[in-house]
Design a protein around this motif. Structure first.
Motif, PDB file in Angstrom:
ATOM      1  N   ARG B  22      46.875  41.654  51.344  1.00 19.58           N
ATOM      2  CA  ARG B  22      46.417  40.672  50.626  1.00 19.58           C
ATOM      3  C   ARG B  22      45.156  40.469  50.066  1.00 19.58           C
ATOM      4  NH1 ARG B  22      46.894  35.523  55.008  1.00 19.58           N
ATOM      5  NH2 ARG B  22      45.628  36.716  56.340  1.00 19.58           N
ATOM      6  N   MET B  23      44.222  41.641  50.385  1.00 16.68           N
ATOM      7  CA  MET B  23      42.976  41.874  49.788  1.00 16.68           C
ATOM      8  C   MET B  23      43.415  42.471  48.412  1.00 16.68           C
ATOM      9  SD  MET B  23      39.632  43.408  51.161  1.00 16.68           S
ATOM     10  CE  MET B  23      39.409  42.565  52.847  1.00 16.68           C
ATOM     11  N   SER B  24      44.051  43.390  48.382  1.00 22.06           N
ATOM     12  CA  SER B  24      44.391  44.194  46.991  1.00 22.06           C
ATOM     13  C   SER B  24      45.160  43.092  45.938  1.00 22.06           C
ATOM     14  CB  SER B  24      45.608  45.102  47.563  1.00 22.06           C
ATOM     15  OG  SER B  24      45.030  45.957  48.317  1.00 22.06           O
ATOM     16  N   ILE B  25      45.854  42.145  46.563  1.00 19.38           N
ATOM     17  CA  ILE B  25      46.727  41.193  45.836  1.00 19.38           C
ATOM     18  C   ILE B  25      45.550  40.194  45.027  1.00 19.38           C
ATOM     19  CG2 ILE B  25      48.158  39.082  45.686  1.00 19.38           C
ATOM     20  CD1 ILE B  25      49.878  40.629  47.661  1.00 19.38           C
ATOM     21  N   MET B  26      44.599  39.866  46.079  1.00 16.96           N
ATOM     22  CA  MET B  26      43.647  38.922  45.616  1.00 16.96           C
ATOM     23  C   MET B  26      42.810  39.740  44.372  1.00 16.96           C
ATOM     24  SD  MET B  26      40.359  37.126  47.489  1.00 16.96           S
ATOM     25  CE  MET B  26      41.218  35.643  48.205  1.00 16.96           C
ATOM     26  N   LEU B  27      42.622  41.115  44.791  1.00 11.20           N
ATOM     27  CA  LEU B  27      41.800  41.873  43.745  1.00 11.20           C
ATOM     28  C   LEU B  27      42.366  41.910  42.273  1.00 11.20           C
ATOM     29  CD1 LEU B  27      39.432  43.681  42.952  1.00 11.20           C
ATOM     30  CD2 LEU B  27      40.678  45.739  43.926  1.00 11.20           C
ATOM     31  N   GLY B  28      43.783  42.213  42.419  1.00 10.77           N
ATOM     32  CA  GLY B  28      44.605  42.174  41.120  1.00 10.77           C
ATOM     33  C   GLY B  28      44.645  40.898  40.443  1.00 10.77           C
ATOM     34  N   HIS B  29      45.036  39.877  41.236  1.00 13.36           N
ATOM     35  CA  HIS B  29      44.817  38.462  40.676  1.00 13.36           C
ATOM     36  C   HIS B  29      43.422  38.244  39.757  1.00 13.36           C
ATOM     37  CE1 HIS B  29      48.353  36.762  42.856  1.00 13.36           C
ATOM     38  NE2 HIS B  29      48.775  37.389  41.862  1.00 13.36           N
ATOM     39  N   ALA B  30      42.247  38.356  40.745  1.00 12.23           N
ATOM     40  CA  ALA B  30      40.990  38.063  40.152  1.00 12.23           C
ATOM     41  C   ALA B  30      40.729  38.864  39.010  1.00 12.23           C
ATOM     42  CB  ALA B  30      40.007  38.451  41.174  1.00 12.23           C
ATOM     43  N   ALA B  31      40.842  40.202  38.962  1.00 13.09           N
ATOM     44  CA  ALA B  31      40.994  41.110  37.808  1.00 13.09           C
ATOM     45  C   ALA B  31      41.595  40.616  36.741  1.00 13.09           C
ATOM     46  CB  ALA B  31      41.192  42.506  38.147  1.00 13.09           C
ATOM     47  N   LEU B  32      42.981  40.137  36.597  1.00 10.53           N
ATOM     48  CA  LEU B  32      43.690  39.562  35.673  1.00 10.53           C
ATOM     49  C   LEU B  32      43.236  38.314  35.102  1.00 10.53           C
ATOM     50  CD1 LEU B  32      46.446  40.385  34.120  1.00 10.53           C
ATOM     51  CD2 LEU B  32      47.497  38.734  35.644  1.00 10.53           C
ATOM     52  N   ASN B 138      43.408  26.840  39.372  1.00  4.93           N
ATOM     53  CA  ASN B 138      43.499  28.071  40.210  1.00  4.93           C
ATOM     54  C   ASN B 138      42.069  28.676  40.934  1.00  4.93           C
ATOM     55  OD1 ASN B 138      43.695  30.911  41.105  1.00  4.93           O
ATOM     56  ND2 ASN B 138      45.827  30.831  39.831  1.00  4.93           N
ATOM     57  N   PRO B 139      42.119  28.424  42.304  1.00  2.00           N
ATOM     58  CA  PRO B 139      41.059  29.020  42.945  1.00  2.00           C
ATOM     59  C   PRO B 139      40.405  30.168  43.043  1.00  2.00           C
ATOM     60  CG  PRO B 139      42.468  27.582  44.636  1.00  2.00           C
ATOM     61  CD  PRO B 139      43.412  27.901  43.072  1.00  2.00           C
ATOM     62  N   VAL B 140      41.336  31.123  42.821  1.00  2.00           N
ATOM     63  CA  VAL B 140      41.081  32.406  42.460  1.00  2.00           C
ATOM     64  C   VAL B 140      40.356  32.727  41.109  1.00  2.00           C
ATOM     65  CG1 VAL B 140      42.026  34.872  42.331  1.00  2.00           C
ATOM     66  CG2 VAL B 140      42.868  33.568  44.148  1.00  2.00           C
ATOM     67  N   LYS B 141      40.876  32.086  40.162  1.00  2.00           N
ATOM     68  CA  LYS B 141      40.323  32.443  38.953  1.00  2.00           C
ATOM     69  C   LYS B 141      39.052  31.557  38.726  1.00  2.00           C
ATOM     70  CE  LYS B 141      40.805  31.445  34.065  1.00  2.00           C
ATOM     71  NZ  LYS B 141      40.668  32.730  33.461  1.00  2.00           N
ATOM     72  N   TYR B 142      38.882  30.446  39.428  1.00  2.00           N
ATOM     73  CA  TYR B 142      37.551  29.566  39.523  1.00  2.00           C
ATOM     74  C   TYR B 142      36.640  30.090  40.421  1.00  2.00           C
ATOM     75  CZ  TYR B 142      34.566  25.769  39.044  1.00  2.00           C
ATOM     76  OH  TYR B 142      33.480  24.754  38.989  1.00  2.00           O
ATOM     77  N   VAL B 144      36.848  33.335  42.710  1.00  2.00           N
ATOM     78  CA  VAL B 144      36.988  34.978  42.927  1.00  2.00           C
ATOM     79  C   VAL B 144      36.355  35.569  41.747  1.00  2.00           C
ATOM     80  CG1 VAL B 144      38.112  36.735  43.976  1.00  2.00           C
ATOM     81  CG2 VAL B 144      38.609  34.402  44.687  1.00  2.00           C
ATOM     82  N   SER B 145      37.110  35.456  40.420  1.00  2.00           N
ATOM     83  CA  SER B 145      36.998  36.095  39.280  1.00  2.00           C
ATOM     84  C   SER B 145      35.479  36.081  38.898  1.00  2.00           C
ATOM     85  CB  SER B 145      37.872  35.497  38.247  1.00  2.00           C
ATOM     86  OG  SER B 145      39.221  35.767  38.701  1.00  2.00           O
ATOM     87  N   PRO B 146      34.792  35.238  38.865  1.00  2.00           N
ATOM     88  CA  PRO B 146      33.449  35.133  38.536  1.00  2.00           C
ATOM     89  C   PRO B 146      32.290  35.994  39.429  1.00  2.00           C
ATOM     90  CG  PRO B 146      33.973  32.893  38.403  1.00  2.00           C
ATOM     91  CD  PRO B 146      35.023  33.657  38.983  1.00  2.00           C
ATOM     92  N   ARG B 147      32.770  35.458  40.728  1.00  2.00           N
ATOM     93  CA  ARG B 147      31.843  36.816  41.600  1.00  2.00           C
ATOM     94  C   ARG B 147      32.238  38.363  41.487  1.00  2.00           C
ATOM     95  NH1 ARG B 147      32.600  31.749  43.380  1.00  2.00           N
ATOM     96  NH2 ARG B 147      30.900  30.764  44.919  1.00  2.00           N
ATOM     97  N   LEU B 148      33.531  38.480  41.251  1.00  2.00           N
ATOM     98  CA  LEU B 148      33.927  39.847  40.974  1.00  2.00           C
ATOM     99  C   LEU B 148      33.250  40.525  39.863  1.00  2.00           C
ATOM    100  CD1 LEU B 148      35.850  42.154  41.973  1.00  2.00           C
ATOM    101  CD2 LEU B 148      37.546  41.198  40.475  1.00  2.00           C
ATOM    102  N   VAL B 149      33.263  39.600  38.672  1.00  2.00           N
ATOM    103  CA  VAL B 149      32.585  40.180  37.513  1.00  2.00           C
ATOM    104  C   VAL B 149      31.418  40.409  37.496  1.00  2.00           C
ATOM    105  CG1 VAL B 149      32.218  39.673  34.988  1.00  2.00           C
ATOM    106  CG2 VAL B 149      34.317  39.331  35.954  1.00  2.00           C
ATOM    107  N   ALA B 150      30.513  39.240  38.216  1.00  2.00           N
ATOM    108  CA  ALA B 150      29.104  39.312  38.514  1.00  2.00           C
ATOM    109  C   ALA B 150      28.542  40.620  39.070  1.00  2.00           C
ATOM    110  CB  ALA B 150      28.760  37.941  39.050  1.00  2.00           C
TER     111      ALA B 150
END
Lengths: 248, 259
Positions: B22-32, B138-142, B144-150
Motif C-alpha cells: 500500500r505504501m508503494s502504491i501511495m508513493l507511485g500515485h503521489a509521484a505521478l 484527490n486526497p493523495v494529490k492534495y 501527499v504529493s506536496p509533502r513528498l516533493v517538499a
C-alpha cells in the motif's frame, strides 16, 4: 433518482448491508432512520463512493455508479454535496476558504466571484461576518451551518446529510431542519439524510426509510410511517426501551 | 501453542507485505500526481517552508555539535598514530558521507515527519479526508504529493547546511581547542574530500526525504481510532522512518562506497 438494488456489504464476515433496496426520489427529502450501528453511515458511504459494495447496484439516473472508474467518479462527485456528522471543516482554513474550497479547486473563477458566492451561501445558512473566523472559533451549530454552506456551494443535484443534528440542542436542531427545508425547496435538490432524530425526520422528510439489520424494513411518507404497525418501527419511532429492539 | 506461534508469524508477514504494498502504491500515485497538472504549488511551498526553513535551526545545532565532537574524538584517536593532521578530512568525510544526511534525516523525521502524520491522521479521524474526496479532490494529490516533493527538495538543502556547519564546528574545535594549524586542516580536507563524497551524501538525503514523507503520510492516511490512533500513527511515523533511514543508509553506502 437514486435506486439502490440488492446492496450487500460485510466487514470481517459481519454482514452490515444485507440485500438492501431503496429509492431516493429526485427533488425530495428522503430520511433514513435506524439505530446506531445498523449501517446507515455505511449506506451513505456507498452512495458517495467512499465504500465499494460486495455486490448490488446503485443507479444514479439509471447508471450504476458502483462500477465507475476513479476519473468517472470525480465527474459524478461534482453532482453531490455532503454534510458530515462533525461538519469535517478543514481546520487549517477560514470559514470562507472552507466554503469556497470546491469553487477554488474546480471552477476557474476570479477571487472576487468566489468571495461573493461564499458570502451568498453563508447568508443563506444564516451566517454573516463569519468569513474570516477559524473552525475552532465556531459553535457546533455554526459548524453545521458552514458545513451545509460548503455542501451546497456548487449547487449540487444531490446533498447527503450524515446525522445533521447530532450533538446540537433542540433549538439549533430545529434551525438546521428549517435550513434543510429552505435550501432544498429553493432548488428542488435531492436530499438524503441519515439520522435517529425523529423530530427532524417528521419535520423535513418527504419519505422515511427505516434500516434494520442491513435491510430497509419500512419505506413511506411521514404520515404513512406514523401509521406503520411493524413493532420494530413503532418501538423506534416512539423511543421505547421495551420491545423487539434489544438494548445492548 | 506452536500453531499460534506460526499463526502470529504469518499474520505479521502478511501485514508487512500489505503495508509495503500500500505504501508503494501511495508513493507511485503521489509521484505521478506531483508531475501532473494542476500543480498544488501553494501547498508545496507551504510544506517546503515547514520541512525546510523551520527545521533549519535544529539541523544547524545537531550538525555543528556533531562536527565538534567528531573533531575531539578523532583527534584523540589519530594523535596516537601521529595523524593529527587528518582530523579535518575525518570530520569532513564523516559529515558529507554519513552524518550530514543521516542526522538531517533523523531530525526531520522527528520534527516534520511526526507533524505530517499527526496532521493527516487528524484529518482522517475527523473525516476531513473524506470531505476532500466528496468534493472531488484527490486526497493523495492534495495532501501527499506536496509533502513528498517538499521533503525530496528540502532534505538535500538541509544536508548541505548540516555538512557545512559540521565542518565549521570541527574546524573551530581543532583550531581553538586542539591547536591544529588552520592551513593544514583546510589543506588536508581539500586533498581528501571529493565532490563525489558530497554528491553521494546528497543522494542519500534525497532518498531519506522520500522515506520520511511517504511513511508519515501513509501512517496518517490510515490512522484510525480517534486521538489515541493519531498519537499511535505519529509514533509509528517517527520510529519507522528512523529505522528505514538507518537500513537504507547501510544499503546505499554499500552501493555507493562498497567497492
Amino acid at each position: 433518482m437514486i435506486e439502490i438494488k440488492d446492496l450487500n456489504k460485510s466487514f470481517n464476515h459481519k454482514k452490515v448491508l444485507d440485500g438492501l433496496n431503496l429509492t431516493a426520489e429526485t427533488g425530495k427529502i428522503t430520511v433514513i432512520i435506524g439505530r446506531s450501528g445498523e449501517g446507515k453511515s455505511v449506506l451513505i458511504k456507498h452512495i458517495i463512493g467512499l465504500l465499494k459494495p460486495d455486490s448490488g447496484q446503485i443507479l444514479l439516473d439509471g447508471k450504476d455508479i458502483t462500477k465507475l472508474t476513479e476519473d468517472e467518479w470525480t465527474f459524478v462527485l461534482k453532482r453531490f454535496g455532503m454534510l458530515f456528522q462533525g461538519a469535517a471543516l478543514f481546520d487549517s482554513m477560514t470559514v470562507a476558504e472552507n466554503v469556497g474550497f470546491a469553487l477554488t479547486e474546480h471552477m476557474n473563477l476570479p477571487a472576487s466571484k468566489v468571495r461573493s458566492v461564499v458570502t451568498e451561501k453563508l447568508r443563506r445558512v444564516g451566517l454573516v461576518d463569519t468569513e474570516e473566523m477559524m473552525p475552532s472559533e465556531l459553535s457546533g451549530g455554526m459548524k453545521k451551518r458552514v458545513g451545509l454552506a460548503r455542501a451546497i456551494v456548487m449547487d449540487p443535484e444531490i446533498v447527503i446529510f450524515d446525522e445533521p443534528t447530532t450533538g446540537l440542542d433542540p433549538v439549533m436542531s430545529d434551525s438546521i431542519a428549517d435550513l434543510m427545508i429552505e435550501t432544498q425547496r429553493a432548488q428542488q435538490t435531492t436530499y438524503i439524510a441519515i439520522t435517529h432524530d425523529i423530530t427532524l425526520t417528521y419535520k423535513v422528510a418527504d419519505y422515511v426509510a427505516m434500516l434494520h439489520e442491513g435491510r430497509i424494513i419500512a419505506y413511506d411518507t411521514v404520515d404513512g410511517i406514523k401509521k406503520n404497525d411493524n413493532p420494530i418501527v413503532r418501538q423506534f419511532l416512539e423511543g421505547r426501551a421495551q420491545g423487539p429492539l434489544k438494548v445492548y | 501453542m506452536k500453531s499460534e506461534f506460526f499463526e502470529n508469524i504469518g499474520k505479521s508477514a502478511m501485514e508487512f507485505i500489505n503495508t509495503t504494498g500500500r505504501m508503494s502504491i501511495m508513493l507511485g500515485h503521489a509521484a505521478l500526481y506531483a508531475v501532473t497538472p494542476p500543480f498544488k504549488l501553494r501547498n508545496t511551498f507551504k510544506q517546503m517552508e515547514y520541512v525546510g526553513v523551520k527545521s533549519l535551526f535544529v539541523v544547524i545545532l545537531t550538525g555543528a555539535f556533531t562536527g565538534a565532537v567528531l573533531a575531539m574524538q578523532g583527534y584523540d584517536a589519530l594523535k596516537r598514530a601521529g595523524l593529527e593532521s587528518m582530523v579535518g578530512p575525518t570530520v569532513a568525510l564523516s559529515m558529507a558521507r554519513e552524518l550530514g544526511p543521516v542526522l538531517t534525516g533523523l531530525m526531520v523525521a522527528g520534527r516534520a515527519g511526526s507533524a505530517m502524520a499527526t496532521e493527516i491522521g487528524t484529518m482522517r479521524v475527523t473525516e476531513q479526508i473524506d470531505a476532500l474526496y466528496t468534493m472531488a479532490v484527490n486526497p493523495v494529490k492534495y495532501l501527499v504529493s506536496p509533502r513528498l516533493v517538499a521533503s525530496i527538495l528540502m532534505l538535500p538543502l538541509l544536508t548541505i547546511v548540516s555538512d557545512f556547519v559540521g565542518v565549521l564546528g570541527g574546524y573551530l574545535v581543532s583550531i581553538k581547542l586542539l591547536a591544529i594549524n588552520p592551513g593544514v586542516y583546510i589543506g588536508r580536507t581539500i586533498d581528501f574530500v571529493d565532490a563525489d563524497d558530497i554528491f553521494y551524501g546528497l543522494i542519500k538525503s534525497l532518498v531519506f526525504g522520500c522515506i520520511i514523507a511517504i511513511n508519515a503520510c501513509y501512517q496518517g492516511f490510515y490512522a484510525q481510532g480517534g486521538a489515541e490512533g493519531v498519537g499511535r500513527c505519529a509514533t509509528k511515523a517517527v520510529v519507522l522512518s528512523c529505522v528505514l533511514i538507518l537500513i537504507s543508509d547501510y544499503i546505499l553506502t554499500s552501493i555507493m562506497f562498497g567497492s
